[in-house]
Write a protein that holds these residues in place. Structure first.
Motif, PDB file in Angstrom:
ATOM      1  N   UNK A  27     -16.161  17.980 -58.696  1.00 55.98           N
ATOM      2  CA  UNK A  27     -15.699  17.212 -57.540  1.00 55.98           C
ATOM      3  C   UNK A  27     -14.980  15.917 -57.926  1.00 55.98           C
ATOM      4  N   UNK A  28     -14.251  15.962 -59.048  1.00 57.40           N
ATOM      5  CA  UNK A  28     -13.470  14.812 -59.491  1.00 57.40           C
ATOM      6  C   UNK A  28     -12.097  14.874 -58.841  1.00 57.40           C
ATOM      7  N   UNK A  29     -11.482  13.721 -58.684  1.00 60.36           N
ATOM      8  CA  UNK A  29     -10.129  13.663 -58.133  1.00 60.36           C
ATOM      9  C   UNK A  29      -9.136  14.180 -59.172  1.00 60.36           C
ATOM     10  N   UNK A  81       3.743   6.434 -59.525  1.00 60.90           N
ATOM     11  CA  UNK A  81       3.021   6.811 -58.304  1.00 60.90           C
ATOM     12  C   UNK A  81       1.643   7.392 -58.638  1.00 60.90           C
ATOM     13  N   UNK A  82       1.513   8.003 -59.814  1.00 61.20           N
ATOM     14  CA  UNK A  82       0.194   8.484 -60.246  1.00 61.20           C
ATOM     15  C   UNK A  82      -0.746   7.302 -60.477  1.00 61.20           C
ATOM     16  N   UNK A  85      -5.295   3.881 -58.750  1.00 60.26           N
ATOM     17  CA  UNK A  85      -5.822   2.588 -58.335  1.00 60.26           C
ATOM     18  C   UNK A  85      -6.450   2.667 -56.944  1.00 60.26           C
ATOM     19  N   UNK A  86      -5.854   3.444 -56.048  1.00 62.54           N
ATOM     20  CA  UNK A  86      -6.411   3.610 -54.709  1.00 62.54           C
ATOM     21  C   UNK A  86      -7.708   4.419 -54.723  1.00 62.54           C
ATOM     22  N   UNK A  87      -7.861   5.291 -55.701  1.00 60.94           N
ATOM     23  CA  UNK A  87      -9.048   6.148 -55.767  1.00 60.94           C
ATOM     24  C   UNK A  87     -10.210   5.507 -56.502  1.00 60.94           C
ATOM     25  N   UNK A  88      -9.914   4.651 -57.476  1.00 62.18           N
ATOM     26  CA  UNK A  88     -11.007   4.012 -58.230  1.00 62.18           C
ATOM     27  C   UNK A  88     -11.284   2.676 -57.631  1.00 62.18           C
TER      28      UNK A  88
END
Length: 135
Positions: free
Chosen positions: A94-96, A126-127, A132-135
Motif C-alpha cells: 500500500x505504498x504510493x 512534477x514527480x 512532497x505532497x504525499x510525504x
C-alpha cells in the motif's frame, strides 16, 4: 532521524533516451532533497540512470535485485538487497507509486491495480512535487 526512501522503477534494456534522461535528473532531485533513492539496482536502463544521478550529487542509493545474487548490479548502488520485484512490493504494501513517462498501457495496468496509490506524472520535477505532497 528517519530517512525518507523514494523508489524509482522503470525499463531496463528497453529504456529510451528520454527515460534515461528523466531518470538521471529524478535521481539527482531525490538526492538533493536528502531522500534515499531505491531502485531495481541493476546496471541498465532507468535503474542505473537514476542511481547514477543520485550518486552525482552524493546521494544514498539502495538497489532491490531480483534473484539470489548480485549479478548485474549498478556501480552506483550503495546498499544492495536481493529479493523480489520492487513495484509489486510497493503496491502490495500500500505504498504510493508515481509513474513518470510510462506508456498508456502501463499506466492503465498499474492504476487499475491500485487507483488510490498510483499516480501519473510527466516530468521529474512534477514527480518531486507529487512526492512532497504525499510525504
Amino acid at each position: 532521524m528517519k530517512k525518507i526512501i523514494i523508489g524509482v522503477m522503470g525499463a531496463g534494456s528497453g529504456a529510451t533516451s528520454t527515460d534515461l534522461k528523466n531518470a538521471y535528473k529524478l535521481g539527482q532531485l531525490i538526492a538533493q532533497e536528502s531522500w534515499v533513492l531505491l531502485t531495481g539496482g541493476r546496471n541498465m536502463g532507468v535503474m542505473d540512470a537514476a542511481s547514477r544521478g543520485a550518486k552525482s550529487v552524493n546521494g544514498l542509493t539502495i538497489g532491490i535485485l531480483p534473484g539470489n545474487n548480485l549479478d548485474g548490479i549498478s556501480e552506483a548502488v550503495d546498499i544492495p538487497i536481493v529479493t523480489a520485484s520492487e513495484v509489486a512490493l510497493a503496491i502490495k504494501n500500500n505504498k504510493k507509486v508515481i509513474l513518470l513517462g510510462s506508456n498508456l498501457e502501463s499506466q492503465a495496468f498499474f492504476v487499475a491495480l491500485s487507483p488510490e496509490t498510483v499516480f501519473v506524472v510527466d516530468t521529474p520535477e512534477s514527480a518531486i512535487e507529487r512526492i512532497k505532497n504525499l510525504v
